[in-house]
Write an enzyme that holds these catalytic residues in place. Structure first.
Site, PDB file in Angstrom:
ATOM      1  N   LEU A  72      -0.694  55.340  18.456  1.00 32.14           N
ATOM      2  CA  LEU A  72      -0.139  55.556  19.722  1.00 32.14           C
ATOM      3  C   LEU A  72      -1.707  56.988  20.561  1.00 32.14           C
ATOM      4  O   LEU A  72      -1.565  57.303  21.500  1.00 32.14           O
ATOM      5  CB  LEU A  72       1.058  56.473  19.987  1.00 32.14           C
ATOM      6  CG  LEU A  72       2.092  55.000  19.745  1.00 32.14           C
ATOM      7  CD1 LEU A  72       3.529  55.895  20.130  1.00 32.14           C
ATOM      8  CD2 LEU A  72       1.979  54.098  20.755  1.00 32.14           C
ATOM      9  N   GLY A  92       4.750  60.234  18.717  1.00 32.95           N
ATOM     10  CA  GLY A  92       3.397  60.732  18.082  1.00 32.95           C
ATOM     11  C   GLY A  92       2.833  59.019  16.827  1.00 32.95           C
ATOM     12  O   GLY A  92       2.078  59.659  15.372  1.00 32.95           O
ATOM     13  N   GLN A  93       2.784  58.634  16.847  1.00 35.66           N
ATOM     14  CA  GLN A  93       2.494  57.729  15.522  1.00 35.66           C
ATOM     15  C   GLN A  93       0.562  57.184  16.055  1.00 35.66           C
ATOM     16  O   GLN A  93       0.626  57.418  16.885  1.00 35.66           O
ATOM     17  CB  GLN A  93       2.870  56.209  15.492  1.00 35.66           C
ATOM     18  CG  GLN A  93       4.195  56.137  15.282  1.00 35.66           C
ATOM     19  CD  GLN A  93       5.624  55.721  16.377  1.00 35.66           C
ATOM     20  OE1 GLN A  93       5.041  56.948  17.465  1.00 35.66           O
ATOM     21  NE2 GLN A  93       6.159  55.743  16.480  1.00 35.66           N
ATOM     22  N   THR A  94       0.369  57.095  14.478  1.00 34.66           N
ATOM     23  CA  THR A  94      -1.225  57.542  14.763  1.00 34.66           C
ATOM     24  C   THR A  94      -1.637  56.465  16.001  1.00 34.66           C
ATOM     25  O   THR A  94      -2.859  56.589  15.949  1.00 34.66           O
ATOM     26  CB  THR A  94      -1.990  57.089  13.528  1.00 34.66           C
ATOM     27  OG1 THR A  94      -1.277  57.415  12.197  1.00 34.66           O
ATOM     28  CG2 THR A  94      -3.247  57.037  13.118  1.00 34.66           C
TER      29      THR A  94
END
Ligand code: GDP
Length: 211
Positions: free
Chosen positions: A73, A69-71
């Site tokens: 990705l 969920g990292q920005t």
């Protein structure tokens, strides 16, 4: 009957449900999946790409795509949307600061055409952390009562709850909803009751007998 509906019915006949597990980074997605699978939740490292795990529930095999969920990705999430039956959106209930970010990302996600037929389960995770938001507060913050494009349900849980039974049970309750809701939607349209897995199987068998 549209191609997507046929694909979904065929998969349900094979008792397969495709689930995307999404949410902001650090929400607890991987921990929830590990908890369900009975794995050690103390050993969780950030998901840098995606993990596909299969969860057996109510006689169905839920193919769960746990996506980072990292920005950086998030633009890649859309590569996984095709033929998704349900989205599980995981929220860190203690992360009040990013709740607006969370609402915006969920809203953008639900505007995706390829997710139009998917049911939405929200896990209000990390309920064990004092001072966090309740599931009702999160429902309001994410504006779930206003959502008309998807059927939705919110379930409070804690993937790291000290009480193993309660922690597990609330997650299983969420999965119960996913199975019943996907089956109801695919077979009975939006207005019907919620059939049990065995009823769905009967329906599949009778519709393939008449096909
Ligand atoms: P993901 O990025 O959404 O996959 O999140 P992870 O599963 O990697 O979890 C992020 C961090 O939150 C880890 O340190 C987990 O141990 C912790 N965590 C996950 N679920 C819970 C929970 O229910 N309660 C608490 N207190 N911590 C949790």
């Amino acid at each position: 009957m549209g191609l997507l509906t046929i694909i979904r019915k065929t998969r349900l006949k094979e008792k397969q449900i495709r689930v995307l597990m999404l949410g902001l980074d650090n929400a607890g997605k991987t921990t929830i999946v590990k908890r369900i699978l009975g794995e050690d939740v103390n050993e969780v490292s950030p998901t840098l790409g995606f993990n596909i795990r299969t969860i057996m529930h109510q006689g169905y095999s839920l193919n769960v795509w746990d996506i980072g969920g990292q920005t950086s990705l998030r633009p890649y999430w859309r590569n996984y949307f095709e033929t998704t039956d349900a989205v599980i959106w995981v929220v860190d209930s203690s992360d009040r600061e990013r709740m607006e970010d969370c609402r915006r990302e969920l809203r953008e996600l639900l505007q995706e055409e390829r997710l139009a037929g998917a049911s939405l389960l929200v896990f209000a995770n990390k309920q064990d952390i004092a001072g966090g938001m309740t599931s009702e507060e999160i429902s309001e913050a994410l504006q779930l009562p206003l959502l008309v494009s998807h059927t939705s349900h919110i379930q409070a849980c804690s993937a790291r709850s000290a009480s193993t039974t309660e922690g597990d049970q609330r997650i299983w309750d969420g999965l119960d909803w996913v199975v019943k809701e996907v089956a109801r939607r695919v077979y009975y349209g939006t207005g019907g009751g919620m059939p049990m897995a065995s009823e769905v199987q009967e329906k599949v068998e009778s519709s393939s007998a008449t096909a």
